[in-house]
Design an enzyme around this catalytic site. Structure first.
Site, PDB file in Angstrom:
ATOM      1  CD  GLU A   1       1.659   9.919  -6.103  1.00 58.95           C
ATOM      2  OE1 GLU A   1       1.054  10.192  -5.147  1.00 58.95           O
ATOM      3  OE2 GLU A   1       1.609  10.083  -7.531  1.00 58.95           O
TER       4      GLU A   1
ATOM      5  CE  LYS B   1      -7.771  12.167  -5.979  1.00 55.30           C
ATOM      6  NZ  LYS B   1      -6.493  12.306  -7.132  1.00 55.30           N
TER       7      LYS B   1
ATOM      8  CD1 TRP C   1      -4.577   3.203   6.195  1.00 51.73           C
ATOM      9  CD2 TRP C   1      -4.656   2.934   4.138  1.00 51.73           C
ATOM     10  NE1 TRP C   1      -3.449   3.537   5.736  1.00 51.73           N
ATOM     11  CE2 TRP C   1      -3.278   3.216   4.647  1.00 51.73           C
ATOM     12  CE3 TRP C   1      -4.869   2.767   2.657  1.00 51.73           C
ATOM     13  CZ2 TRP C   1      -2.438   3.569   3.669  1.00 51.73           C
ATOM     14  CZ3 TRP C   1      -3.635   2.962   1.725  1.00 51.73           C
ATOM     15  CH2 TRP C   1      -2.638   3.426   2.352  1.00 51.73           C
TER      16      TRP C   1
ATOM     17  CD  GLU D   1       2.955  15.907  -9.379  1.00 52.99           C
ATOM     18  OE1 GLU D   1       2.194  15.243  -9.742  1.00 52.99           O
ATOM     19  OE2 GLU D   1       3.546  16.251  -8.124  1.00 52.99           O
TER      20      GLU D   1
ATOM     21  NE  ARG E   1     -12.742   7.875   1.575  1.00 54.64           N
ATOM     22  CZ  ARG E   1     -12.629   9.394   1.931  1.00 54.64           C
ATOM     23  NH1 ARG E   1     -12.810  10.387   1.126  1.00 54.64           N
ATOM     24  NH2 ARG E   1     -12.232   9.563   3.136  1.00 54.64           N
TER      25      ARG E   1
ATOM     26  CE  LYS F   1       0.654  12.671 -10.390  1.00 57.10           C
ATOM     27  NZ  LYS F   1       1.047  12.910  -8.946  1.00 57.10           N
TER      28      LYS F   1
ATOM     29  CG  HIS G   1      26.133  21.185  -4.930  1.00 62.28           C
ATOM     30  ND1 HIS G   1      27.475  21.833  -4.467  1.00 62.28           N
ATOM     31  CD2 HIS G   1      25.491  22.104  -5.596  1.00 62.28           C
ATOM     32  CE1 HIS G   1      27.642  22.616  -4.965  1.00 62.28           C
ATOM     33  NE2 HIS G   1      26.492  23.004  -5.777  1.00 62.28           N
TER      34      HIS G   1
ATOM     35  CB  CYS H   1     -11.329   4.386   5.636  1.00 65.37           C
ATOM     36  SG  CYS H   1     -10.165   3.738   6.644  1.00 65.37           S
TER      37      CYS H   1
ATOM     38  CG  ASN I   1     -13.756   6.276   7.178  1.00 69.23           C
ATOM     39  OD1 ASN I   1     -13.896   4.879   7.245  1.00 69.23           O
ATOM     40  ND2 ASN I   1     -14.420   6.848   6.278  1.00 69.23           N
ATOM     41  N   GLY I   2     -10.774   6.968  10.559  1.00 66.84           N
ATOM     42  CA  GLY I   2     -10.202   7.855  11.627  1.00 66.84           C
ATOM     43  C   GLY I   2      -9.483   6.678  12.644  1.00 66.84           C
TER      44      GLY I   2
END
Length: 610
Positions: free
Chosen positions: A490, A605, A74, A483, A27, A487, A506, A2, A100-101
């Site tokens: 994402e 973000k 969001w 990582e 964000r 990426k 394994h 948000c 926000n929250g």
């Protein structure tokens, strides 16, 4: 998650709000809206679901109204529809708010307000706030008093901005968790969730603290606490140039930020690389005795920063012989961590506002740990609540998928490991000199990687339709395999997994066939021969191997389908070099698949809620 923007001044607010929200798109959001003060109707509220362009098409950007608030939402409570988009207003239309929250007690408050005769229009937790303010004002309280009392009734985390129809001279705001920043101009005052929307207008900012309430007027801002007492906060001058937050000719922010890494690393290392055997100048408030007395380090982080922490564990343990634990911040405080005397907690967060990381650091501090933040944003919550901070100086990172913030975190962790090794007396002078020289050469090595982009584009064309990827690495390159897989997940939405190469047999070896790309990280280090053996096992099962190797390494002929030769670097610095081609591979595959690279679906973000 948000984003909030507010403005009071002499200019038209509409354009400032929409452009500010555009700079906060990174964000993460699924709807957006603005509320503009109207002399006749109280407020004009304009909202739209989906991307910001849907809202911008409804707003007259030349509107001269000089007061307003805006929001990108969001969805947490209620579907991502126009009806649930912010701003929300009270039933009488007199109070509007953005938030926000999460209000954890909103069902209780909603029931209470309905019983008192108030009505609701949305499914959100946010709506209870303007309704509560309006309800309290009907009982005789003024706007500021009602706002303060309503804030005190809310449980959870929040950043709030609020307007009243009959008060055209102020915005009221509050922070408890998600960030809020004030921008101070001449005859105008700004409010935002980040500094980026403020940079085109001012570089003089105030970062609000948890528990701060603020009254914004054209003359400036007054900050007070829930008990009504007024407080002063430091005014910061932000060095970022607004141009640094623009794409600068690149197709996407992520592409720009990948190619900014040589300069970002130079900025990170500036004045931190000593000469002639001098001590590492990290400017920490800890003495050498403080560092020497450390017996354990806990690193807490989320996502990409957690991967940086895993590399940091390897470096710190090797150079200082201090035991290091690396935890997902979201798990740390719920496992009753054992914090013994001599423990340092290191929180790694690009934004400095990641809720889980902040909570984990706070938990460790309560248990007696010393605190250190590795962060990219000066003045953020992480930097203010920690004893010590090492800034990465990566500059604004707009793309949701982190790139330059990650590699600069790795550089800072290397410096921290060297500093601890000095204090502990465990650092071999020759090794220190080798690593410092390697750090000096890093920006140039990353510049050389630019020439490899055409080869990586070829890989992207060949593998863009794969449904799964496997990334393998050993030692400090194992976290880079994680990582690289993250990426790809994402931004391209392809399933990918990262594994230590030795763990392949394994379990993951069962997945290997002629359709599976296996991305192998194989620098010339102590693990090379073992990794080569693992790749031979994958090739024997028809795995399609894409190998990243050190220049001149021809040992994968007949095993790897594609080989990318990378500059020779000290093995302990290889993670920084090997991360960049994986960023480019994910980027180009995502572009070819038509994905929204800078704002991938469902991601934000700065994750400021649990």
């Amino acid at each position: 998650m948000c984003g909030i923007v507010g403005y009071i001044g002499q200019q038209g607010a509409a354009g400032i709000l929409v452009n500010g929200l555009r700079s906060l798109e990174y964000r993460g959001y699924d709807s957006a809206g603005v509320a503009l003060s109207d002399p006749q109707d109280g407020f004009r509220i304009i909202r739209a679901s989906g991307k910001l362009v849907n809202l911008a098409g409804k707003v007259d950007l030349t509107d001269p109204t000089p007061l307003g608030i805006g929001h990108t939402r969001w969805a947490t409570h209620g579907r991502p529809t126009e009806e649930n988009a912010h701003p929300h207003r009270s039933g009488d239309g007199q109070v509007v708010a953005v938030h926000n929250g999460i209000f954890e007690n909103f069902l209780e408050l909603r029931a209470e307000l309905k019983a008192a005769g108030e009505s609701f229009r949305s499914e959100t937790d946010t709506e209870c706030f303007p309704v509560m303010v309006s309800h309290l004002m009907k009982g005789g309280r003024g706007f500021r008093e009602a706002f303060r009392e309503a804030v005190g009734r809310m449980k959870g985390i929040y950043a709030l901005a609020c307007l009243h129809a009959s008060d055209k001279n102020r915005i009221l705001a509050a922070r408890s968790g998600p960030p809020l920043v004030l921008g101070l101009g001449e005859g105008e005052t700004f409010l935002a969730s980040d500094v980026v929307p403020l940079l085109p207008h001012t570089r003089r900012v105030i970062f609000l603290e948890d528990g701060d309430l603020v009254e914004l007027t054209r003359e400036g801002a007054r900050i007070f606490r829930l008990d009504g007492s007024e407080v002063q906060r430091q005014v910061h001058t932000i060095p970022y140039d607004p141009v640094a937050a623009e794409k600068g000719g690149y197709k996407h922010f992520m592409q720009k930020e990948i190619f900014e890494q040589p300069q970002a690393l130079s900025n990170t290392l500036l004045n931190r690389l000593p000469l002639d055997g001098e001590a590492i100048p990290l400017d920490l408030p800890f003495t050498d005795r403080d560092l020497a007395d450390l017996t354990r380090i806990h690193i807490v982080a989320c996502g990409t920063s957690w991967h940086a922490g895993l590399v940091g564990k390897f470096l710190i343990e090797q150079l200082s012989r201090v035991a290091v634990e690396v935890d997902y911040a979201s798990e740390y405080r719920y496992r009753e961590p054992v914090v013994q005397p001599g423990t340092l907690i290191v929180g790694i967060t690009q934004s400095g506002e990641t809720a889980d990381t902040l909570a984990a650091m706070k938990e460790a501090a309560i248990r007696g740990a010393r605190t250190l933040a590795i962060c990219n944003v000066m003045g953020s919550t992480a930097t203010r609540q920690s004893e010590a901070t090492i800034l990465t100086h990566a500059g604004p990172e707009i793309g949701v998928a982190s790139t330059k913030a990650f590699t600069t975190q790795l550089a800072v962790l290397t410096l921290l490991a060297l500093k601890l090794g000095e204090a502990k007396g465990t650092l071999d002078p020759r090794l220190k000199a080798e690593l410092l020289q390697g750090l000096r050469e890093l920006p140039a090595h990353l510049e050389r990687l630019n020439a490899l982009e055409p080869k990586i584009v070829q890989w992207a064309h060949r593998w863009k339709d794969a449904t799964d990827f496997l990334y393998l690495g050993r030692g400090p390159c194992y976290p880079i395999a994680l990582e690289g897989a993250l990426k790809l997940k994402e931004i391209s939405y392809i399933h990918a997994e990262g594994y230590p190469a030795g763990e392949m047999k394994h379990g993951p070896i069962a997945l290997i066939d002629k359709t599976l790309p296996v991305v192998a990280l194989m620098p010339k280090d102590a693990h090379r021969e073992k990794t080569l053996s693992n790749l031979q096992e994958a090739a024997a099962r028809d795995g399609r191997i894409l190998a990243l190797v050190t220049e001149g390494d021809t040992g994968l002929a007949g095993i790897a389908e594609d080989v990318l030769e990378l500059p020779a670097i000290h093995p302990w610095l290889a993670p920084i070099v090997y991360a960049v081609p994986l960023q480019l591979l994910a980027y180009h595959i995502a572009v070819l698949r038509g994905c929204d690279v800078d704002q991938p679906r469902n991601l934000a973000k700065s994750v400021t809620v649990e």
